[in-house]
Design a protein around this motif. Structure first.
Motif, PDB file in Angstrom:
ATOM      1  N   ALA A  63      60.174  30.656  52.636  1.00  0.00           N
ATOM      2  CA  ALA A  63      60.301  30.884  51.197  1.00  0.00           C
ATOM      3  C   ALA A  63      61.754  30.853  50.751  1.00  0.00           C
ATOM      4  O   ALA A  63      62.048  30.581  49.589  1.00  0.00           O
ATOM      5  CB  ALA A  63      59.664  32.223  50.818  1.00  0.00           C
ATOM      6  N   ALA A  64      62.652  31.138  51.676  1.00  0.00           N
ATOM      7  CA  ALA A  64      64.076  31.093  51.340  1.00  0.00           C
ATOM      8  C   ALA A  64      64.662  29.700  51.479  1.00  0.00           C
ATOM      9  O   ALA A  64      65.806  29.463  51.074  1.00  0.00           O
ATOM     10  CB  ALA A  64      64.848  32.067  52.226  1.00  0.00           C
ATOM     11  N   TRP A  65      63.859  28.759  52.037  1.00  0.00           N
ATOM     12  CA  TRP A  65      64.375  27.416  52.307  1.00  0.00           C
ATOM     13  C   TRP A  65      63.435  26.347  51.762  1.00  0.00           C
ATOM     14  O   TRP A  65      63.013  25.441  52.468  1.00  0.00           O
ATOM     15  CB  TRP A  65      64.619  27.223  53.801  1.00  0.00           C
ATOM     16  N   GLY A  66      63.122  26.462  50.474  1.00  0.00           N
ATOM     17  CA  GLY A  66      62.455  25.349  49.806  1.00  0.00           C
ATOM     18  C   GLY A  66      61.066  25.602  49.274  1.00  0.00           C
ATOM     19  O   GLY A  66      60.555  24.813  48.479  1.00  0.00           O
ATOM     20  N   LEU A  67      60.410  26.679  49.693  1.00  0.00           N
ATOM     21  CA  LEU A  67      59.078  26.986  49.196  1.00  0.00           C
ATOM     22  C   LEU A  67      59.106  28.210  48.287  1.00  0.00           C
ATOM     23  O   LEU A  67      59.988  29.064  48.412  1.00  0.00           O
ATOM     24  CB  LEU A  67      58.112  27.253  50.359  1.00  0.00           C
ATOM     25  N   THR A  68      58.131  28.291  47.390  1.00  0.00           N
ATOM     26  CA  THR A  68      57.952  29.528  46.642  1.00  0.00           C
ATOM     27  C   THR A  68      57.305  30.566  47.546  1.00  0.00           C
ATOM     28  O   THR A  68      56.767  30.233  48.611  1.00  0.00           O
ATOM     29  CB  THR A  68      57.060  29.305  45.413  1.00  0.00           C
ATOM     30  N   LYS A  69      57.318  31.817  47.129  1.00  0.00           N
ATOM     31  CA  LYS A  69      56.709  32.876  47.943  1.00  0.00           C
ATOM     32  C   LYS A  69      55.219  32.619  48.154  1.00  0.00           C
ATOM     33  O   LYS A  69      54.689  32.825  49.249  1.00  0.00           O
ATOM     34  CB  LYS A  69      56.916  34.239  47.273  1.00  0.00           C
ATOM     35  N   GLU A  70      54.531  32.158  47.110  1.00  0.00           N
ATOM     36  CA  GLU A  70      53.089  31.940  47.253  1.00  0.00           C
ATOM     37  C   GLU A  70      52.791  30.719  48.115  1.00  0.00           C
ATOM     38  O   GLU A  70      51.797  30.701  48.847  1.00  0.00           O
ATOM     39  CB  GLU A  70      52.437  31.808  45.867  1.00  0.00           C
ATOM     40  N   GLU A  71      53.637  29.687  48.040  1.00  0.00           N
ATOM     41  CA  GLU A  71      53.466  28.536  48.938  1.00  0.00           C
ATOM     42  C   GLU A  71      53.697  28.953  50.383  1.00  0.00           C
ATOM     43  O   GLU A  71      52.965  28.523  51.285  1.00  0.00           O
ATOM     44  CB  GLU A  71      54.445  27.434  48.557  1.00  0.00           C
ATOM     45  N   ALA A  72      54.713  29.770  50.611  1.00  0.00           N
ATOM     46  CA  ALA A  72      54.992  30.249  51.963  1.00  0.00           C
ATOM     47  C   ALA A  72      53.846  31.107  52.481  1.00  0.00           C
ATOM     48  O   ALA A  72      53.479  31.028  53.667  1.00  0.00           O
ATOM     49  CB  ALA A  72      56.298  31.037  51.978  1.00  0.00           C
ATOM     50  N   LEU A  73      53.260  31.919  51.600  1.00  0.00           N
ATOM     51  CA  LEU A  73      52.132  32.760  51.996  1.00  0.00           C
ATOM     52  C   LEU A  73      50.952  31.913  52.463  1.00  0.00           C
ATOM     53  O   LEU A  73      50.253  32.270  53.425  1.00  0.00           O
ATOM     54  CB  LEU A  73      51.709  33.646  50.821  1.00  0.00           C
ATOM     55  N   GLN A  74      50.743  30.770  51.822  1.00  0.00           N
ATOM     56  CA  GLN A  74      49.634  29.899  52.207  1.00  0.00           C
ATOM     57  C   GLN A  74      49.773  29.383  53.642  1.00  0.00           C
ATOM     58  O   GLN A  74      48.772  29.048  54.281  1.00  0.00           O
ATOM     59  CB  GLN A  74      49.549  28.714  51.241  1.00  0.00           C
ATOM     60  N   LEU A  75      51.004  29.333  54.165  1.00  0.00           N
ATOM     61  CA  LEU A  75      51.228  28.847  55.527  1.00  0.00           C
ATOM     62  C   LEU A  75      50.544  29.719  56.567  1.00  0.00           C
ATOM     63  O   LEU A  75      50.260  29.259  57.680  1.00  0.00           O
ATOM     64  CB  LEU A  75      52.730  28.791  55.826  1.00  0.00           C
ATOM     65  N   ILE A  76      50.293  30.984  56.221  1.00  0.00           N
ATOM     66  CA  ILE A  76      49.678  31.902  57.192  1.00  0.00           C
ATOM     67  C   ILE A  76      48.366  32.490  56.673  1.00  0.00           C
ATOM     68  O   ILE A  76      47.828  33.415  57.266  1.00  0.00           O
ATOM     69  CB  ILE A  76      50.657  33.034  57.586  1.00  0.00           C
ATOM     70  N   THR A  77      47.858  31.923  55.567  1.00  0.00           N
ATOM     71  CA  THR A  77      46.570  32.381  55.028  1.00  0.00           C
ATOM     72  C   THR A  77      45.636  31.189  54.825  1.00  0.00           C
ATOM     73  O   THR A  77      44.994  30.745  55.763  1.00  0.00           O
ATOM     74  CB  THR A  77      46.764  33.177  53.720  1.00  0.00           C
ATOM     75  N   SER A  78      45.582  30.647  53.613  1.00  0.00           N
ATOM     76  CA  SER A  78      44.595  29.611  53.299  1.00  0.00           C
ATOM     77  C   SER A  78      44.803  28.325  54.089  1.00  0.00           C
ATOM     78  O   SER A  78      43.826  27.699  54.534  1.00  0.00           O
ATOM     79  CB  SER A  78      44.600  29.316  51.799  1.00  0.00           C
ATOM     80  N   ASN A  79      46.063  27.903  54.268  1.00  0.00           N
ATOM     81  CA  ASN A  79      46.310  26.676  55.036  1.00  0.00           C
ATOM     82  C   ASN A  79      45.860  26.832  56.485  1.00  0.00           C
ATOM     83  O   ASN A  79      45.220  25.949  57.058  1.00  0.00           O
ATOM     84  CB  ASN A  79      47.793  26.313  55.000  1.00  0.00           C
TER      85      ASN A  79
END
Length: 433
Positions: free
Chosen positions: A348-364
């Protein structure tokens, strides 16, 4: 008499070090009022109200616009609290090794090269003390994956609060793991590293893989009267009931794996590692191949690369439309599983929003592992596998999980570390007196 007393004391010690007792099935309805719900699909719901009945989420609504129905248990949290879907740890060896130095506790790999029939799930230790260290950071599910050989075996997805592997399993034998050969090799060793040179056996190693897949295809299309358990285990890769997880980092290796997918009509493929996957992102998207990305908190593979490339990798893939999730394979990977949410925080600190980063370990992650029907997001009729944090769950400084639920069961967040903290806290208090 002394032997009897000693026996009892040892039993009590071993019990005190055991994992927390798994929670019983949900028998009371639960209503969570307040806080921000992070749905897991990129959206949020402020001032949320979440109903949990019979292990399922009944609704997630704006609590300011809805009148709460009567529930047996009501949990009220303030507006600074956050509710998240349970985090998912793909490509994990949790429960397969307890103590690295004790061989009898190590079930992570099997002898031989082609082992698609090796089932990691039957070796999974649901009472591992390491597993309970992941839950206080919100990691509530994991894909248990074997290691070693060319084809390591099959992985299964589990929830992390169970009596045994039968209780833990969420999706059994969902994929086969193939360790793709490297097109280059490093010479020397860690104390005296050499250079990098081409792997002269690369083409032969790929041919050996192809020969095995051709053999299995011929076997599965035949009468199968003479059963071969290793070839039987390959069933489902072309139909799509199983995924092929290809462990590869290099650009050439990933391109060759995509060609292999097309040649063998593999329905579903996932690249595991994928350090240079961003270089072939368009091809990955076109072939509908997703990526379980190499550990974020790591050094670059080559000395002259951007030192921040591991942090940026997720954003490079997501922006190209490649379905991406995070995994944790590497040094001390079982103990480091608890840090999975903080890897997402770094993304999230390197190009993604917090919610996009959250998807990396949830919905994705749930979609890649094939469990998105029930897990990965906070939505109607999905499993009530979620947790409440007093702060940002992707930030190690503010994350503090107060409640966690797996299938609506309120699970324990205690661990051996808590016991040690209280023990030595008491020691220092004694010394002050």
């Amino acid at each position: 008499m002394k032997k009897y007393t000693l026996y009892i004391s040892l039993v009590l010690v071993s019990l005190s070090w055991g994992q927390q007792t798994p929670a019983a099935k949900q028998n009371q309805s639960i209503l969570i009022i307040g806080g921000t719900a992070h749905i897991g699909n990129g959206t949020t719901q402020e001032h949320s109200m979440i109903s949990i009945i019979d292990g399922k989420i009944q609704y997630v609504v704006d609590g300011r616009l809805a009148k709460p129905a009567k529930h047996d248990v009501v949990i009220t949290v303030n507006e600074n609290h956050h509710i998240y879907p349970g985090f998912i740890a793909p490509n994990s060896t949790l429960g397969l090794v307890e103590i690295d130095a004790v061989k009898a506790s190590d079930d992570v790999r099997e002898m031989g090269e082609m082992n698609p029939h090796i089932r990691s799930i039957i070796a999974y230790n649901a009472e591992s003390l390491i597993t309970e260290t992941t839950r206080p950071n919100g990691v509530l599910l994991a894909q248990i994956t074997p290691r070693g050989g060319r084809i390591s075996g099959t992985s299964s997805v589990v929830q992390l609060d169970a009596w045994n592997w039968e209780d833990a399993v969420v999706k059994a034998d969902e994929g086969i793991h193939l360790n793709w050969p490297r097109s280059y090799v490093r010479t020397g060793w860690w104390a005296e590293p050499g250079g990098i040179e081409a792997n002269k056996e690369y083409e032969n190693q790929i041919k050996a893989i192809q020969d095995f897949f051709s053999l299995s295809s011929n076997y599965l299309s035949g009468d199968r009267k003479n059963k071969d358990i290793s070839l039987e285990a390959m069933n489902g890769l072309q139909a799509g009931t199983k995924k092929l997880y290809v462990h590869a980092d290099g650009e050439k290796e990933i391109r060759d794996a995509l060609l292999f997918k097309q040649k063998n009509k593999i329905a579903k493929m996932v690249i595991v590692g994928g350090y240079y996957a961003f270089k072939v992102a368009d091809d990955l998207k076109q072939n509908q191949v997703s990526v379980l990305l190499k550990r974020v908190h790591d050094l670059p593979l080559l000395e002259d690369e951007d030192v921040n490339l591991p942090y940026k990798n997720a954003a490079l893939l997501v922006k190209k439309g490649v379905l991406t999730a995070l995994q944790n394979q590497g040094d001390m990977e079982r103990m480091q599983t608890r840090n999975l949410p903080f890897y997402a925080g770094t993304c999230a600190a390197w190009g993604l929003t917090k919610e996009e980063a959250l998807q990396l370990i949830t919905s994705n992650a749930a979609e890649i592992l094939g469990i998105s029907e029930n897990y990965g997001t906070l939505e109607h009729n999905k499993s009530a596998t979620l947790f409440i944090s007093e702060g940002d769950a992707l930030d190690m400084k503010t994350n503090k999980v107060t409640h966690a639920f797996i299938d609506g069961r309120g699970i324990s967040l205690d661990s051996r570390q808590d016991e040690l903290y209280e023990r030595y806290k008491g020691k220092f208090e004694q010394q002050k007196k």
